[in-house]
Motif scaffolding. Structure first.
Motif, PDB file in Angstrom:
ATOM      1  N   THR A 263       0.817  -1.201   0.000  1.00  0.00           N
ATOM      2  CA  THR A 263       0.000   0.000   0.000  1.00  0.00           C
ATOM      3  C   THR A 263       0.853   1.255   0.000  1.00  0.00           C
ATOM      4  O   THR A 263       0.497   2.243  -0.632  1.00  0.00           O
ATOM      5  CB  THR A 263      -0.921   0.015   1.235  1.00  0.00           C
ATOM      6  N   GLN A 518      -7.001 -12.217  10.379  1.00  0.00           N
ATOM      7  CA  GLN A 518      -7.696 -12.009   9.112  1.00  0.00           C
ATOM      8  C   GLN A 518      -9.079 -12.640   9.174  1.00  0.00           C
ATOM      9  O   GLN A 518      -9.268 -13.700   9.771  1.00  0.00           O
ATOM     10  CB  GLN A 518      -6.901 -12.610   7.955  1.00  0.00           C
ATOM     11  N   ASP A 523     -18.258  -8.631  -0.237  1.00  0.00           N
ATOM     12  CA  ASP A 523     -18.257  -7.342  -0.915  1.00  0.00           C
ATOM     13  C   ASP A 523     -19.581  -7.134  -1.630  1.00  0.00           C
ATOM     14  O   ASP A 523     -20.511  -7.934  -1.513  1.00  0.00           O
ATOM     15  CB  ASP A 523     -17.074  -7.224  -1.880  1.00  0.00           C
ATOM     16  N   VAL A 531      -9.810  -9.924   4.650  1.00  0.00           N
ATOM     17  CA  VAL A 531      -9.305  -8.600   5.038  1.00  0.00           C
ATOM     18  C   VAL A 531      -8.693  -8.695   6.431  1.00  0.00           C
ATOM     19  O   VAL A 531      -9.059  -9.567   7.227  1.00  0.00           O
ATOM     20  CB  VAL A 531     -10.429  -7.536   5.029  1.00  0.00           C
ATOM     21  N   VAL A 566     -14.505   0.729   9.918  1.00  0.00           N
ATOM     22  CA  VAL A 566     -13.933   0.247   8.660  1.00  0.00           C
ATOM     23  C   VAL A 566     -12.949   1.289   8.137  1.00  0.00           C
ATOM     24  O   VAL A 566     -13.257   2.487   8.108  1.00  0.00           O
ATOM     25  CB  VAL A 566     -15.036  -0.012   7.604  1.00  0.00           C
ATOM     26  N   ASN A 569      -9.869   3.054   3.038  1.00  0.00           N
ATOM     27  CA  ASN A 569      -9.500   2.383   1.802  1.00  0.00           C
ATOM     28  C   ASN A 569     -10.390   1.169   1.555  1.00  0.00           C
ATOM     29  O   ASN A 569     -10.868   0.936   0.444  1.00  0.00           O
ATOM     30  CB  ASN A 569      -8.037   1.932   1.857  1.00  0.00           C
ATOM     31  N   LEU A 570     -10.601   0.396   2.613  1.00  0.00           N
ATOM     32  CA  LEU A 570     -11.452  -0.788   2.505  1.00  0.00           C
ATOM     33  C   LEU A 570     -12.882  -0.394   2.170  1.00  0.00           C
ATOM     34  O   LEU A 570     -13.548  -1.023   1.340  1.00  0.00           O
ATOM     35  CB  LEU A 570     -11.396  -1.572   3.820  1.00  0.00           C
ATOM     36  N   ASP A 573     -13.027   0.713  -1.525  1.00  0.00           N
ATOM     37  CA  ASP A 573     -12.848  -0.384  -2.480  1.00  0.00           C
ATOM     38  C   ASP A 573     -14.084  -1.262  -2.594  1.00  0.00           C
ATOM     39  O   ASP A 573     -14.361  -1.815  -3.662  1.00  0.00           O
ATOM     40  CB  ASP A 573     -11.646  -1.238  -2.071  1.00  0.00           C
ATOM     41  N   HIS A 574     -14.820  -1.404  -1.475  1.00  0.00           N
ATOM     42  CA  HIS A 574     -15.936  -2.349  -1.472  1.00  0.00           C
ATOM     43  C   HIS A 574     -17.276  -1.679  -1.167  1.00  0.00           C
ATOM     44  O   HIS A 574     -18.222  -2.339  -0.757  1.00  0.00           O
ATOM     45  CB  HIS A 574     -15.652  -3.475  -0.481  1.00  0.00           C
ATOM     46  N   ASN A 606      -6.697  -0.168   5.473  1.00  0.00           N
ATOM     47  CA  ASN A 606      -7.436  -1.177   4.722  1.00  0.00           C
ATOM     48  C   ASN A 606      -7.884  -2.321   5.633  1.00  0.00           C
ATOM     49  O   ASN A 606      -7.941  -3.472   5.224  1.00  0.00           O
ATOM     50  CB  ASN A 606      -6.585  -1.728   3.576  1.00  0.00           C
ATOM     51  N   ASP A 764      -5.462   4.884  -1.767  1.00  0.00           N
ATOM     52  CA  ASP A 764      -5.142   3.948  -0.697  1.00  0.00           C
ATOM     53  C   ASP A 764      -4.547   4.632   0.529  1.00  0.00           C
ATOM     54  O   ASP A 764      -3.957   3.976   1.376  1.00  0.00           O
ATOM     55  CB  ASP A 764      -4.153   2.894  -1.204  1.00  0.00           C
TER      56      ASP A 764
END
Length: 813
Positions: A263, A518, A523, A531, A566, A569-570, A573-574, A606, A764
C-alpha cells in the motif's frame, strides 16, 4: 488576402514576447499532460515485460505454524485441484530475523528456498551466482543499491553476512544479488521497512540449511501458481488451501495483484491521474494566457484590421489570419512539448526500472494520448483565437479604425470605485487611473486575474501534496499509533503472561496486547474477501482511531459487541457505507453481523477496527486464538531517556523470549516511509518546479500583456509633466491589483480543489489537507516579484521611448 497570410510570420517575428508566451504555455501543458500520462504507459509496459520473464506466484500463503513439505504433494493430488485452478505449488520458509554486515545490524526477512527446484518466484541473478554450498547465500538486490546513487552494485559479493535468530548466529558468504518479483517494490508490506535503504535485507538461504539453523521441520509459506490469474481462480485456490491446511494455520494470503499489499507504494504509479490533474490545471492556466496574448495583439492592431476591412478583406480572412497565427505558435509549442514529454517519460521510467531491478525496459507509446493531447492544445488555441478576434470582427471597418479609448471614457463609476473615492483613500490621479482601468476593462481584468489564479494551482497542489504526505505520516505515528515498537507473534499468547514478562525488561514503560488476524467479509458482488482485522483494548492509550466519517466523537468504549469501524481504503474499495450491516466471518463457528458506525482515515487504512472487549462479548475462542485470554501481538512504549543501545537490548530480549513473526520500530518505520515518499514524490517536486515556472511565466506575461500597447496613455502623462515616479505608481498599482486579485481567487480555488484532487490521485491513503505557510510566502513572493518585474519593464519601455518621435509617428499613422 495574401497579405494577411504573409503577415502571420511577420507578426510572430515582431511580437516576440507574445509568441514566446504562447509557445511556452503550450509546451508546459504538453509536458505536464502527455509526459506524465506516457510515464504510466511506459511503466506498465516495463512491468508487463518483467512479469513475462519471471514465473511469479499468483498466491502467497503465509502460515502461523510449520507444516510438512509433503503436504503440498497431497494438495496437488486432491480431485478438486483442477477446479481450483492450481497449477503448481512451492514451499519455503519465511522468517523475520536480523543480520549483521560490516558491524551494522539490519532487519531481515530470511527465506529458505530449494534452489534446485525454485520455479515459482524464480530468483533472477543480477550479479554473482546462486549458492553452490550451504555456507553461501544470496540477497535481494535492493540491499546493495541506492536510489540516489543508481542501481545495485556487485561490491557486496564475497562479503560475510551474519544471520541472527535469538541466541543463534552463523556466518554466511554472499554469492550473488538476485531479483525477486515479491520485492520489486522498495517497501515491504509487513514491516514497512525499505529494502533499498538498508532497513530490510531479504536473505535467501538453502531450505535444508535454514531448517537446520532454526531447528524446525517443514515450511511456513506456500507459493501458488494458478492456471488463470483471475481473482476468482485465486479465491478457489485459497479455499482449497484453507480446507487442507486449516484456516487457523493461515496467517495471511497475498493475491497475485500485489498493489493492495504494497500500500505504501501504491502511490508509485498514478501518473495517469497526475497527468490528468496537472495537465488540466496547466490547460486552464495556459488558456487564459493564450487568450490574453492574442486578445492584446488583436486590440493593438484594431486600426489595421479596420483598414484591411476597408480594402476588401472579409471577416473570415481576418479570423483565419489570427487563427493561423495561434495554430502555428501552438504547433511550435507542441513540437517542443513532445520532446520534453518524451525526455520526461524516458528518464522517469529508467529511474524507476533501475530502482526496482527491472531487467527489461519498455517505452510505451499510446498514439491516442499524444495525438489527443496535441489536438486538444490546437483546439484550445483555435477557440481562444476566435474569442480574441470576435469583438473586432463585430465592428465595421470605420468603427475598428477609431481608437478604443473614447468608449471607456463614457463608462460610469463602479460602486466599489465610488466607495473608495468617498472613503478618502483614493485622491491622487496616479491612484485613480489604475483603479478606473481595472474596473472599466472587465473582460481584460477578469482574464488576467484568472490567468494569475490558475497558474497558482499547479504549484500549490504539487507542493501541498508533497508536504501533506509527510505530515500525514508523522501525524499517524504521533496521534493514532503512539507506541514505540510493535511485535507480531508467531501464534496466540496469553496477554497476562506477556505483561508479567515485559515488566522484567528494563526500559519498557507500558505495554498492551492486541489482536491482529484475518477475517472474511462479503463485498458488494456477494463474493467473500479476506481482510485484516485489528482489535485493541477499549482503554488503550497507545492506539487511537481517527474517525473521518460518522460520529467523530465516538470512543472505543462505544463500539461494543455489535459495532465496528472500517478503514477508508477498505470502505472505498468495497462500497461500504455508514449504517450498513456487514457479515464478518472468523470461522464456521463464528460469523457475526456488525453495524458500520464509522469510517477511519489513517495513513494505511485497509482493515476492520474493533475492540478486544467487543470480541470477547461475542465469543471466547476464534481460530484457536482464545480471545478471552490470548493476543496475537503487543505494542509498547519506552521509558524517557532510553538510549539506542538499551532499545537494541530490549529488542534482543523480546526476540529471545517470543521468536516473533516481526518486530517493527516506529521511528525506523517513520524514517523509512519518509525516505521512500521523498523519492516517490520526486515526480511531484518536478511538477512543482514546472508549476513555479508556470506561475512566474503566466503571471508576468498576463500582467505585462495587460499593460502593453498603452504607450499613448503613458506618453500623455509624460507630456502633461508627470514624473517617472508617478508613472511607475500608476503601472505598479494596476499590476498589484491584478496580482492580489489573482492571489485571492487562486487561494480560494486551491483550497477548494485540493481535497477532491487528493481523493482522485490517492485511493489507498487518507491525506489531510494543509497548505503550509511557507508555500503561501513563496506564492506571494513570486507574484510580487512578477509585479515588480513587469512594472520595471513597462516603465523602462515607456521612458525609453522618444516622446516627440512617438507623437509624430502616431499623428502620421
Amino acid at each position: 488576402m495574401k497579405i494577411l497570410t504573409r503577415k502571420i510570420f511577420r507578426e510572430i517575428r515582431l511580437n516576440k514576447f507574445r509568441s514566446v508566451v504562447i509557445v511556452l504555455t503550450v509546451t508546459i501543458t504538453i509536458a505536464l499532460g502527455i509526459g506524465l500520462l506516457n510515464i504510466k504507459e511506459s511503466y506498465d509496459a516495463t512491468i508487463a515485460a518483467h512479469y513475462q520473464n519471471l514465473n511469479n506466484a499468483d498466491l502467497r500463503v503465509r502460515l502461523s505454524e510449520f507444516i510438512p513439505e509433503e503436504n503440498l504433494t497431497f494438495i496437488l493430488s486432491k480431485t478438486n485441484i483442477q477446479e481450483a485452478g492450481i497449477e503448481d505449488l512451492e514451499g519455503r520458509i519465511f522468517q523475520f530475523a536480523t543480520v549483521t554486515h560490516n558491524r551494522s545490524d539490519y532487519n531481515a526477512y530470511v527465506i529458505g528456498v530449494n534452489f534446485s527446484k525454485n520455479t515459482i518466484n524464480h530468483l533472477e541473478v543480477e550479479f554473482g551466482n546462486h549458492p553452490t554450498v550451504e555456507s553461501e547465500v544470496v540477497i535481494e538486490r535492493h540491499f546493495a543499491s541506492s536510489f540516489f546513487l543508481g542501481g545495485a552494485n556487485s561490491n557486496l559479493l564475497g562479503d560475510t553476512i551474519t544471520l541472527n535468530s535469538g541466541l543463534i548466529s552463523e556466518n554466511f558468504t554472499i554469492s550473488g544479488l538476485v531479483i525477486d518479483s515479491d520485492y520489486l517494490y522498495p517497501v515491504d508490506e509487513q514491516t514497512n521497512y525499505a529494502t533499498f535503504n538498508g532497513e530490510l535485507c531479504i536473505l535467501y538461504v538453502s531450505l535444508e540449511r535454514l531448517q537446520t539453523f532454526l531447528a524446525v521441520d517443514g515450511i511456513n509459506e506456500v507459493l501458488v501458481k494458478t492456471n488463470d490469474r483471475s481473482h476468482t481462480a485465486n479465491q478457489l485456490a485459497d479455499q482449497v488451501l484453507t480446507e487442507v491446511i486449516g484456516s487457523g494455520k493461515i496467517r495471511k494470503v497475498i493475491y497475485w495483484d500485489e498493489a493492495p499489499d504494497y500500500t505504501f507504494f501504491y502511490f508509485d504509479n498514478p501518473h495517469d491521474k497526475i497527468g490528468l490533474v496537472f495537465g488540466f490545471f496547466g490547460l486552464v492556466a495556459g488558456s487564459t494566457a493564450i487568450y490574453n496574448s492574442l486578445s492584446k495583439l488583436v486590440i493593438a492592431q484594431r486600426s489595421h484590421i479596420g483598414l484591411y476591412g476597408a480594402l476588401g478583406a472579409k471577416k473570415r480572412e481576418v479570423f483565419f489570419h489570427y487563427l493561423g497565427l495561434g495554430v502555428i505558435l501552438s504547433l511550435a509549442g507542441i513540437a517542443i512539448g513532445w520532446i520534453a514529454a518524451g525526455l520526461l517519460s524516458i528518464s522517469a521510467v529508467n529511474v524507476r526500472a533501475d530502482m526496482h531491478g527491472f531487467t527489461t525496459i519498455k517505452i510505451g507509446f499510446d498514439p491516442g494520448i499524444w495525438l489527443g493531447g496535441s489536438l486538444l492544445a490546437i483546439a484550445v488555441t483555435a477557440f481562444f483565437s476566435f474569442l480574441a478576434t470576435l469583438p473586432v470582427l463585430r465592428l465595421t471597418p470605420r468603427e475598428a479604425m477609431i481608437a478604443p479609448y473614447s468608449k471607456s471614457q463614457l463608462g460610469n463609476e463602479p460602486l466599489l470605485e465610488k466607495s473608495l473615492y468617498k472613503s478618502g483613500l483614493v485622491k491622487r490621479l496616479n491612484t485613480k487611473i489604475p483603479i478606473r482601468t481595472v474596473f472599466m476593462n472587465k473582460k481584460r481584468s477578469i482574464s488576467t486575474i484568472i490567468a494569475v489564479a490558475t497558474s497558482m494551482i499547479i504549484l500549490i497542489a504539487a507542493v501541498s501534496l508533497t508536504y501533506d504526505l509527510i505530515y500525514g505520516m508523522k501525524q499517524n505515528y504521533t496521534e493514532y499509533e503512539k507506541y514505540d515498537m510493535n511485535v507480531i507473534l508467531q501464534g496466540p499468547t496469553n496477554e497476562k503472561l506477556i505483561k508479567s514478562e515485559l515488566q522484567n525488561i528494563e526500559g519498557i514503560k507500558y505495554a498492551e496486547g492486541y489482536i491482529n488476524t484475518q477475517v472474511f467479509i462479503s463485498d458488494f458482488n456477494g463474493e467473500s474477501i479476506r481482510v485484516p482485522l485489528h482489535a485493541f483494548h477499549e482503554n488503550s492509550t497507545l492506539r487511537e482511531y481517527h474517525i473521518i466519517s460518522g460520529n467523530r466523537k465516538l470512543s472505543k468504549e462505544d463500539l461494543g459487541k455489535n459495532s465496528i469501524l472500517v478503514g477508508s481504503n477498505l470502505a472505498e474499495d468495497h462500497n461500504i457505507r455508514i449504517g450498513e450491516i456487514i457479515t464478518v466471518t472468523f470461522d464456521q463457528a463464528n460469523i457475526f453481523s456488525l453495524e458500520v458506525v464509522g469510517i477511519t482515515g489513517e495513513l494505511i487504512d485497509n482493515a476492520l477496527l474493533w475492540t478486544i472487549e467487543g470480541l470477547q462479548a461475542k465469543t471466547g475462542d476464534i481460530q484457536q486464538i482464545g480471545i478471552a485470554e490470548n493476543v496475537t501481538g503487543f505494542v509498547f512504549s519506552f521509558d524517557e531517556g532510553v538510549t539506542q543501545t538499551q532499545k537494541t537490548e530490549v529488542k534482543s530480549q523480546i526476540t529471545i523470549l517470543y521468536q516473533p513473526y516481526l518486530i517493527s520500530d516506529t521511528k525506523e518505520t517513520l524514517r523509512t516511509i519518509e525516505t521512500m515518499m521523498e523519492m516517490i514524490m520526486g515526480l511531484l517536486i518536478f511538477v512543482g518546479l514546472l508549476g513555479l515556472g508556470a506561475l512566474i511565466l503566466f503571471t508576468f506575461s498576463s500582467i505585462s500583456l495587460t499593460m502593453m500597447d498603452r504607450e499613448m496613455e503613458f506618453l500623455a502623462l509624460r507630456a502633461m509633466g508627470a514624473k517617472r515616479r508617478s508613472i511607475l505608481k500608476v503601472i505598479f498599482l494596476e499590476n498589484l491589483l491584478y496580482g492580489l486579485s489573482g492571489l485571492f481567487l487562486g487561494g480560494i480555488l486551491s483550497i477548494a480543489l485540493l481535497r477532491p484532487s487528493y481523493d482522485f490521485l490517492i485511493t489507498d491513503m487518507y491525506i489531510p489537507v494543509i497548505v503550509p505557510i511557507e508555500l503561501w510566502v513563496i506564492v506571494i513572493g513570486c507574484i510580487i516579484f512578477c509585479v515588480f518585474l513587469s512594472t520595471s519593464l513597462l516603465t523602462w519601455k515607456t521612458w525609453r521611448t522618444s516622446l516627440p518621435d512617438m507623437l509624430h509617428h502616431r499623428m502620421i499613422s
